[in-house]
Write a protein that holds these residues in place. Structure first.
Motif, PDB file in Angstrom:
ATOM      1  N   GLY A  48       0.761  -1.099  -0.176  1.00  0.00           N
ATOM      2  CA  GLY A  48      -0.101  -0.181  -0.021  1.00  0.00           C
ATOM      3  C   GLY A  48       0.769   1.504  -0.083  1.00  0.00           C
ATOM      4  O   GLY A  48       0.419   2.258  -0.908  1.00  0.00           O
ATOM      5  N   ALA A  49       1.889   1.193   0.751  1.00  0.00           N
ATOM      6  CA  ALA A  49       2.760   2.238   0.870  1.00  0.00           C
ATOM      7  C   ALA A  49       3.535   2.595  -0.367  1.00  0.00           C
ATOM      8  O   ALA A  49       3.618   3.585  -0.858  1.00  0.00           O
ATOM      9  N   LEU A  50       3.844   1.454  -1.303  1.00  0.00           N
ATOM     10  CA  LEU A  50       4.476   1.718  -2.489  1.00  0.00           C
ATOM     11  C   LEU A  50       3.478   2.322  -3.530  1.00  0.00           C
ATOM     12  O   LEU A  50       4.201   3.088  -4.193  1.00  0.00           O
ATOM     13  N   PHE A  51       2.549   1.768  -3.484  1.00  0.00           N
ATOM     14  CA  PHE A  51       1.494   2.292  -4.567  1.00  0.00           C
ATOM     15  C   PHE A  51       1.036   3.600  -4.475  1.00  0.00           C
ATOM     16  O   PHE A  51       0.270   4.084  -4.754  1.00  0.00           O
ATOM     17  N   ARG A  52       1.307   4.279  -3.139  1.00  0.00           N
ATOM     18  CA  ARG A  52       1.008   5.632  -2.794  1.00  0.00           C
ATOM     19  C   ARG A  52       1.836   6.526  -3.973  1.00  0.00           C
ATOM     20  O   ARG A  52       1.783   7.681  -4.027  1.00  0.00           O
ATOM     21  N   HIS A  53       3.065   6.068  -4.331  1.00  0.00           N
ATOM     22  CA  HIS A  53       3.931   6.575  -5.072  1.00  0.00           C
ATOM     23  C   HIS A  53       3.942   6.218  -6.816  1.00  0.00           C
ATOM     24  O   HIS A  53       4.412   7.135  -7.557  1.00  0.00           O
TER      25      HIS A  53
END
Length: 209
Positions: A48-53
């Motif tokens: 999820g943190a990866l797909f924020r960027h």
């Protein structure tokens, strides 16, 4: 080894850290098998943190190709800065390119993986564009070297540029197969010496004998 997690980074820096993590991961892992889950684990992050960027894996791969192109050309520009001789510039480019690949083995693995794929992705188009611009730059240098009398007047500039790139790719492949990228840096001066002998003007060759 997993990359240490860095919290509260600005968005641009977080994207750069992600790209660098992918290049690092590709140095020891087949790029085709690298998933977003593997990237997140390598960075000690959640997907999820990866797909924020990045909206998807394809966007990450495109960013990786951009990172490789920009860092490689910056390394080459720095190495050739202030050199007037086209021949010496070509040599500086060769050694700088080899040094970059030796330090970032994931870069050629990602590049080869994209170019060999059957799908035309944004990352593949970017890789092709980079190689095309690189070859054009070499071609201009070779033509300048011919005009200055440093290189053979009958030299096929396009073929010489292709051989230059192919020689580096060959060194990279052999080092990857051997599992030791330091071979590239060790072999590069001797390999370039052979390439140089094939392109220099006759009087230049006589001076080195």
């Amino acid at each position: 080894m997993n990359a240490p997690q860095k919290k509260n980074l600005p968005a641009k820096e977080r994207r750069n850290v992600t790209v660098e993590a992918v290049v690092d991961l590709a140095g020891s892992t087949n790029p085709d098998s690298i998933t977003t889950a593997a990237i997140a684990k390598h960075m000690n992050l959640t997907q999820g943190a990866l797909f924020r960027h990045f909206p998807n894996k394809e966007a990450i791969w495109q960013a990786v190709m951009k990172w490789v192109a920009e860092r490689l050309m910056a390394r080459i520009d720095k190495a050739s800065e202030g050199i007037e001789s086209p021949l010496e510039t070509i040599q500086a480019m060769f050694l700088a390119h080899v040094a970059f690949v030796s330090e970032h083995p994931g870069a050629p693995r990602m590049m080869f993986g994209e170019l060999q794929g059957s799908k035309t992705t944004p990352a593949k188009r970017m890789a092709r564009t980079m190689l095309k611009k690189y070859a054009a730059r070499l071609n201009d240098l070779i033509e300048a070297g011919k005009a200055r009398g440093e290189l053979r007047a009958d030299l096929d500039s396009e073929a010489a540029a292709t051989l230059f790139i192919g020689t580096i790719q060959g060194l990279a492949m052999q080092s990857l197969i051997a599992g030791d990228m330091s071979h590239m840096a060790e072999d590069a001066p001797r390999v370039f010496a052979i390439y140089r002998r094939g392109i220099i003007a006759e009087f230049e060759g006589e001076k080195g004998e």
